[in-house]
Design a protein around this motif. Structure first.
Motif, short mmCIF file in Angstrom:
data_model
loop_
_atom_site.label_atom_id
_atom_site.label_comp_id
_atom_site.label_asym_id
_atom_site.label_seq_id
_atom_site.Cartn_x
_atom_site.Cartn_y
_atom_site.Cartn_z
N PHE A 24 32.49 37.59 39.58
CA PHE A 24 31.34 37.05 38.84
C PHE A 24 30.65 35.94 39.65
O PHE A 24 29.42 35.84 39.66
CB PHE A 24 31.79 36.51 37.48
CG PHE A 24 30.65 36.07 36.61
CD1 PHE A 24 29.72 36.98 36.14
CD2 PHE A 24 30.50 34.74 36.24
CE1 PHE A 24 28.65 36.59 35.34
CE2 PHE A 24 29.45 34.34 35.43
CZ PHE A 24 28.52 35.26 34.98
N GLN A 25 31.44 35.12 40.33
CA GLN A 25 30.85 34.07 41.17
C GLN A 25 30.06 34.69 42.31
O GLN A 25 29.00 34.18 42.71
CB GLN A 25 31.94 33.15 41.71
CG GLN A 25 31.41 31.93 42.45
CD GLN A 25 30.58 31.02 41.54
OE1 GLN A 25 30.99 30.67 40.44
NE2 GLN A 25 29.40 30.63 42.01
N THR A 26 30.53 35.81 42.83
CA THR A 26 29.79 36.53 43.87
C THR A 26 28.47 37.05 43.32
O THR A 26 27.44 37.02 44.00
CB THR A 26 30.63 37.69 44.42
OG1 THR A 26 31.86 37.18 44.95
CG2 THR A 26 29.89 38.43 45.52
N LEU A 67 37.26 38.01 27.84
CA LEU A 67 38.14 37.98 26.68
C LEU A 67 39.20 39.07 26.80
O LEU A 67 38.89 40.21 27.15
CB LEU A 67 37.34 38.19 25.39
CG LEU A 67 36.02 37.43 25.23
CD1 LEU A 67 35.38 37.76 23.90
CD2 LEU A 67 36.24 35.93 25.38
N LYS A 68 40.42 38.71 26.49
CA LYS A 68 41.52 39.69 26.53
C LYS A 68 41.89 40.08 25.10
O LYS A 68 42.23 39.23 24.28
CB LYS A 68 42.73 39.10 27.24
CG LYS A 68 43.92 40.06 27.31
CD LYS A 68 45.10 39.42 28.04
CE LYS A 68 46.30 40.35 28.10
NZ LYS A 68 47.45 39.74 28.81
N LEU A 69 41.84 41.38 24.82
CA LEU A 69 42.24 41.88 23.50
C LEU A 69 43.65 42.46 23.54
O LEU A 69 44.45 42.23 22.63
CB LEU A 69 41.26 42.96 23.02
CG LEU A 69 39.78 42.57 22.95
CD1 LEU A 69 38.98 43.70 22.31
CD2 LEU A 69 39.61 41.28 22.16
N LEU A 124 34.13 30.47 34.81
CA LEU A 124 34.15 31.51 33.77
C LEU A 124 35.38 31.35 32.89
O LEU A 124 36.51 31.47 33.37
CB LEU A 124 34.15 32.89 34.43
CG LEU A 124 34.08 34.08 33.47
CD1 LEU A 124 32.64 34.26 32.98
CD2 LEU A 124 34.56 35.35 34.15
N PRO A 125 35.20 31.10 31.59
CA PRO A 125 36.35 30.96 30.69
C PRO A 125 37.10 32.28 30.52
O PRO A 125 36.49 33.35 30.49
CB PRO A 125 35.71 30.53 29.35
CG PRO A 125 34.35 30.03 29.71
CD PRO A 125 33.93 30.83 30.90
N PRO A 173 42.19 38.27 35.84
CA PRO A 173 41.17 37.25 35.51
C PRO A 173 40.68 36.48 36.74
O PRO A 173 39.48 36.19 36.85
CB PRO A 173 41.90 36.32 34.53
CG PRO A 173 42.95 37.20 33.91
CD PRO A 173 43.39 38.11 35.02
N GLY A 174 41.59 36.16 37.65
CA GLY A 174 41.19 35.41 38.84
C GLY A 174 40.23 36.20 39.71
O GLY A 174 39.22 35.67 40.20
N HIS A 175 40.51 37.45 39.88
CA HIS A 175 39.63 38.29 40.70
C HIS A 175 38.31 38.54 39.98
O HIS A 175 37.25 38.62 40.62
CB HIS A 175 40.31 39.61 41.03
CG HIS A 175 39.52 40.48 41.95
ND1 HIS A 175 38.98 40.02 43.14
CD2 HIS A 175 39.13 41.77 41.85
CE1 HIS A 175 38.32 40.99 43.73
NE2 HIS A 175 38.37 42.06 42.96
#
Length: 209
Positions: A62-64, A134-136, A95-96, A55-57
């Motif tokens: 996404f910020q990039t 989202l993580k499923l 980003l949530p 998620p962090g990466h």
């Protein structure tokens, strides 16, 4: 040819001459203006990602994408009833990350969340998209991306997704990512072309008089 005696057409023509929105954007803006609390032009995409995701990466990638793509930093303000678009120099987007893997039915829970989330109107003066990871399951994720039709369409969203994939894979080279072609350059080009067409039409009909 549009009937210029029609008050609505006159209003659109006046706004078009004063605004830096493209013709297509202006029509969408007017539709949203008439229905400010209804997400008429929200376009929701959900990309299922198979495999483990950091998620962090993903947030960093996404910020990039936001940094390199001016359309994601585009906002539309209004002055004296005339809309103007501009690109914010920066946009820090938190980003949530939402973990549905502990739910009894992660797929249904995530679908319900996305449906409810998609009904929120986007603030045109703040941010023209909404996104989340989202993580499923441990190896299955969804990238939720909701954006206003003022800034993208189906084709451009697919380009954004592919570029986001590239940034995620470039774990050690994101600081060197180059910017994508600027949308504002296209908007200026279309406005100039439109003005040229209008002048040609005026010259043509003046010669017929």
């Amino acid at each position: 040819m549009a009937d210029k005696s029609n008050p609505i057409n006159q209003q659109i023509e006046t706004l078009s001459s004063q605004s830096n929105l493209t013709t297509g954007q202006l029509l969408l803006w007017l539709g949203q203006k008439l229905n400010p609390n209804t997400p008429l032009y929200n376009m929701v995409f959900s990309f299922t990602i198979q495999g483990e995701i950091d998620p962090g990466h993903f947030r960093h990638a996404f910020q990039t994408l936001i940094k390199c793509c001016d359309i994601l930093r585009l906002i539309i303000t209004e002055a004296d009833g005339v809309p103007q678009q501009r690109v914010a120099p920066e946009l820090d987007y938190d980003l949530p990350f939402i973990d549905f893997s502990t739910e009894t039915d992660p797929h249904t829970a995530s679908q319900t969340w996305m449906h409810e989330r998609s009904t929120y109107p986007l603030n045109l003066e703040n941010c023209l998209f909404d996104s989340a990871l989202l993580k499923l399951e441990s190896d299955q994720f969804i990238w939720y991306f909701n954006q206003h039709h003022l800034i993208t369409d189906n084709w451009s969203v697919s380009l954004l997704y592919r570029r986001l994939q590239d940034y995620y894979r470039q774990s050690d080279a994101l600081t060197e990512a180059t910017e994508l072609p600027a949308y504002v350059d296209y908007a200026v080009s279309e406005k100039n072309q439109q003005s040229s067409w209008q002048q040609q039409a005026i010259n043509h009909w003046q010669q017929k008089r």
